[in-house]
Design a protein around this motif. Structure first.
Motif, PDB file in Angstrom:
ATOM      1  N   UNK A  43       1.198  -1.138  -0.214  1.00 57.64           N
ATOM      2  CA  UNK A  43       0.147  -0.666   0.419  1.00 57.64           C
ATOM      3  C   UNK A  43       1.202   0.989  -0.255  1.00 57.64           C
ATOM      4  N   UNK A  44       0.669   1.990  -0.855  1.00 61.03           N
ATOM      5  CA  UNK A  44       1.310   3.265  -0.938  1.00 61.03           C
ATOM      6  C   UNK A  44       0.480   4.431  -0.263  1.00 61.03           C
ATOM      7  N   UNK A  45       1.226   5.124   0.280  1.00 59.65           N
ATOM      8  CA  UNK A  45      -0.299   6.066   1.202  1.00 59.65           C
ATOM      9  C   UNK A  45       1.219   7.153   1.367  1.00 59.65           C
ATOM     10  N   UNK A  46       0.463   8.597   1.054  1.00 63.45           N
ATOM     11  CA  UNK A  46       0.866   9.915   0.397  1.00 63.45           C
ATOM     12  C   UNK A  46       0.553  11.244   0.802  1.00 63.45           C
ATOM     13  N   UNK A  47       1.325  12.106   1.306  1.00 64.61           N
ATOM     14  CA  UNK A  47       0.306  13.209   1.854  1.00 64.61           C
ATOM     15  C   UNK A  47       0.263  14.330   0.402  1.00 64.61           C
ATOM     16  N   UNK A  48      -0.904  14.010   0.807  1.00 64.88           N
ATOM     17  CA  UNK A  48      -1.044  15.056  -1.027  1.00 64.88           C
ATOM     18  C   UNK A  48      -1.999  16.953   0.059  1.00 64.88           C
ATOM     19  N   UNK A  49      -2.734  16.777   0.252  1.00 69.13           N
ATOM     20  CA  UNK A  49      -2.942  18.179   1.588  1.00 69.13           C
ATOM     21  C   UNK A  49      -2.719  18.409   3.056  1.00 69.13           C
ATOM     22  N   UNK A  50      -2.778  19.523   3.479  1.00 68.62           N
ATOM     23  CA  UNK A  50      -3.095  19.830   5.234  1.00 68.62           C
ATOM     24  C   UNK A  50      -4.458  18.621   5.632  1.00 68.62           C
TER      25      UNK A  50
ATOM     26  N   UNK B 174     -19.522   3.462  14.545  1.00 70.57           N
ATOM     27  CA  UNK B 174     -19.134   3.202  16.690  1.00 70.57           C
ATOM     28  C   UNK B 174     -18.022   1.558  15.988  1.00 70.57           C
ATOM     29  N   UNK B 175     -17.032   2.291  17.053  1.00 72.53           N
ATOM     30  CA  UNK B 175     -16.493   1.045  16.899  1.00 72.53           C
ATOM     31  C   UNK B 175     -15.872   0.426  18.608  1.00 72.53           C
ATOM     32  N   UNK B 176     -15.837  -0.765  18.683  1.00 69.21           N
ATOM     33  CA  UNK B 176     -15.941  -1.318  19.638  1.00 69.21           C
ATOM     34  C   UNK B 176     -15.726   0.035  21.266  1.00 69.21           C
ATOM     35  N   UNK B 177     -17.811   0.107  20.617  1.00 73.25           N
ATOM     36  CA  UNK B 177     -18.571   0.964  21.625  1.00 73.25           C
ATOM     37  C   UNK B 177     -18.338   2.219  21.272  1.00 73.25           C
ATOM     38  N   UNK B 178     -17.041   2.348  21.373  1.00 74.82           N
ATOM     39  CA  UNK B 178     -16.790   4.321  21.066  1.00 74.82           C
ATOM     40  C   UNK B 178     -17.296   5.090  19.986  1.00 74.82           C
ATOM     41  N   UNK B 179     -17.856   6.132  20.114  1.00 75.80           N
ATOM     42  CA  UNK B 179     -18.571   6.586  19.107  1.00 75.80           C
ATOM     43  C   UNK B 179     -17.633   7.383  18.260  1.00 75.80           C
ATOM     44  N   UNK B 180     -17.216   7.863  16.861  1.00 74.18           N
ATOM     45  CA  UNK B 180     -16.079   8.153  16.357  1.00 74.18           C
ATOM     46  C   UNK B 180     -16.988   9.751  15.148  1.00 74.18           C
ATOM     47  N   UNK B 181     -16.045  10.145  15.029  1.00 73.55           N
ATOM     48  CA  UNK B 181     -16.143  11.666  14.535  1.00 73.55           C
ATOM     49  C   UNK B 181     -14.797  11.414  13.492  1.00 73.55           C
ATOM     50  N   UNK B 182     -15.634  11.722  11.874  1.00 70.48           N
ATOM     51  CA  UNK B 182     -14.069  11.561  10.831  1.00 70.48           C
ATOM     52  C   UNK B 182     -13.904  13.150   9.967  1.00 70.48           C
ATOM     53  N   UNK B 183     -12.664  12.660   9.672  1.00 68.60           N
ATOM     54  CA  UNK B 183     -11.860  14.333   9.227  1.00 68.60           C
ATOM     55  C   UNK B 183     -11.459  13.150   7.852  1.00 68.60           C
ATOM     56  N   UNK B 184     -11.097  14.061   6.742  1.00 65.90           N
ATOM     57  CA  UNK B 184     -10.504  14.302   5.569  1.00 65.90           C
ATOM     58  C   UNK B 184      -8.626  15.043   6.013  1.00 65.90           C
ATOM     59  N   UNK B 185      -7.668  13.643   6.257  1.00 61.56           N
ATOM     60  CA  UNK B 185      -6.357  13.602   6.912  1.00 61.56           C
ATOM     61  C   UNK B 185      -5.582  14.340   5.489  1.00 61.56           C
ATOM     62  N   UNK B 186      -5.998  14.312   4.359  1.00 57.91           N
ATOM     63  CA  UNK B 186      -4.870  15.018   3.301  1.00 57.91           C
ATOM     64  C   UNK B 186      -4.226  14.069   2.948  1.00 57.91           C
ATOM     65  N   UNK B 187      -4.257  12.605   3.267  1.00 55.95           N
ATOM     66  CA  UNK B 187      -3.336  11.982   2.888  1.00 55.95           C
ATOM     67  C   UNK B 187      -4.338  10.660   1.711  1.00 55.95           C
ATOM     68  N   UNK B 188      -3.346   9.656   0.835  1.00 53.34           N
ATOM     69  CA  UNK B 188      -3.786   9.123   0.119  1.00 53.34           C
ATOM     70  C   UNK B 188      -3.430   8.175   0.198  1.00 53.34           C
ATOM     71  N   UNK B 189      -3.790   6.687   0.502  1.00 52.86           N
ATOM     72  CA  UNK B 189      -3.441   5.183   0.431  1.00 52.86           C
ATOM     73  C   UNK B 189      -3.913   4.385  -1.276  1.00 52.86           C
ATOM     74  N   UNK B 190      -3.182   4.447  -2.452  1.00 49.61           N
ATOM     75  CA  UNK B 190      -3.631   3.685  -3.185  1.00 49.61           C
ATOM     76  C   UNK B 190      -4.260   4.678  -4.009  1.00 49.61           C
ATOM     77  N   UNK B 191      -4.109   5.838  -3.914  1.00 50.40           N
ATOM     78  CA  UNK B 191      -5.497   6.784  -4.295  1.00 50.40           C
ATOM     79  C   UNK B 191      -6.339   7.200  -4.148  1.00 50.40           C
ATOM     80  N   UNK B 192      -6.712   6.289  -2.267  1.00 55.79           N
ATOM     81  CA  UNK B 192      -7.876   6.296  -2.361  1.00 55.79           C
ATOM     82  C   UNK B 192      -7.895   7.466  -0.934  1.00 55.79           C
TER      83      UNK B 192
END
Length: 309
Positions: free
Chosen positions: A1-8, A80-98
């Motif tokens: 897997x190729x992970x790159x930084x693209x944006x902040x 919900x992951x392991x009874x923990x409520x998560x909130x997601x943001x955009x990391x600015x990274x891509x993993x295999x263009x994803x």
């Protein structure tokens, strides 16, 4: 897997307090991602192109509506992951263009197309996928007359408020794929197979440790509907102008009529909703819609359904 930084981080702002209404300012043939609920909700791709993540809650269940424009991947996850409520943001990274998501609670990073945590405290965990089919806004409005649609994000600048989709449409229509084709940076990607184009739309289904992708042209060549087994589940995959959808095989034969409806067991069934004319409903299978290159990146070149010779 190729992970790159693209944006902040958060340069692409997620929507964390979504609002909904009955009106939509886009075009009738715009694609929307649909989540069933009370009422059903449509998330226009025109808006998701600029935000990529919507942290929402429907019928009391926290969900993340996610979209990667480069991979064409539309996926809805539980937050919900392991009874923990998560909130997601955009990391600015891509993993295999994803798209790589990050959760604000632990700052762990998640590959959008697989739902797997690839770095951080929760590494190795996997998000649970929910049904989230894609259709057109026109089909959504027809099949869900009581449905509501995501509204433009309050406070966005004028450029974002317009949600101009022309650049994204150009990428979708073009021959290239990946970050280099979308943004003109990075190396060009190669595609060595000739049975599928890299941006062929695929419906990916994962059940019981098995993964099988259903390319739209293959389903169409089977008459628009086909039956298959993924893991221990018998699947009915249907592709029409209302999008590509997957349901658990109901135990009786269904076929598409000339109007694009499923017909069987004495009644007609909506492809968009799975509802029948007599009040029954097909059980929808959680699935992800994405481009063939993204599915192959995650599952390898043999993870595609092929018609028997």
């Amino acid at each position: 897997m190729n992970v790159i930084d693209v944006l902040p981080r958060d340069a692409i702002p997620s929507i964390d307090e979504p609002s909904f209404g009955s009106e939509y300012g886009g075009d009738p043939d715009d694609d929307v991602l649909v989540v069933d609920g009370d009422p059903p909700r449509a998330y226009p791709i025109r808006i998701l192109n600029y935000h990529e993540i919507v942290n929402d809650e429907i019928d009391g269940r926290p969900i993340a509506v996610t979209w990667c424009p480069i991979c064409g991947s539309a996926i809805v996850y539980d937050r919900i992951v392991d009874d923990r409520r998560l909130s997601f943001g955009v990391s600015g990274k891509l993993a295999d263009d994803d798209l790589v998501l990050y959760d604000r609670e632990t700052e762990s990073e998640w590959k959008q197309s697989t739902g797997e945590c690839i770095a951080g405290e929760l590494a190795g965990e996997r998000l649970t996928m929910r049904p989230g089919p894609m259709t057109t806004y026109e089909a959504f409005r027809e099949d869900y007359p009581d449905g509501v649609v995501l509204q433009p994000e309050a406070g966005s600048d004028a450029a974002v408020q317009n949600y101009d989709s022309s650049g994204y449409d150009d990428y979708a229509r073009g021959d290239g794929f990946g970050l280099s084709a979308m943004r003109g940076v990075g190396p060009d990607r190669e595609w060595s197979r000739d049975d599928l184009e890299p941006k062929t739309v695929v419906l990916g289904i994962e059940r019981d440790g098995e993964a099988l992708g259903f390319p739209v042209p293959i389903v169409e060549s089977a008459g628009g509907a086909l039956e298959a087994t993924v893991g221990d589940t018998d699947i009915l995959v249907v592709s029409t102008d209302a999008g590509i959808h997957a349901f658990e095989e109901p135990g009786f034969s269904l076929r598409l009529d000339e109007g694009g409806r499923l017909v069987g067991d004495g009644t007609a069934w909506s492809v968009a909703t799975g509802a029948s004319g007599d009040g029954r409903r097909l059980r929808r299978v959680p699935a992800k819609r994405l481009y063939a290159f993204g599915w192959q990146d995650d599952h390898g070149p043999d993870a595609f359904y092929q018609l028997s010779a």
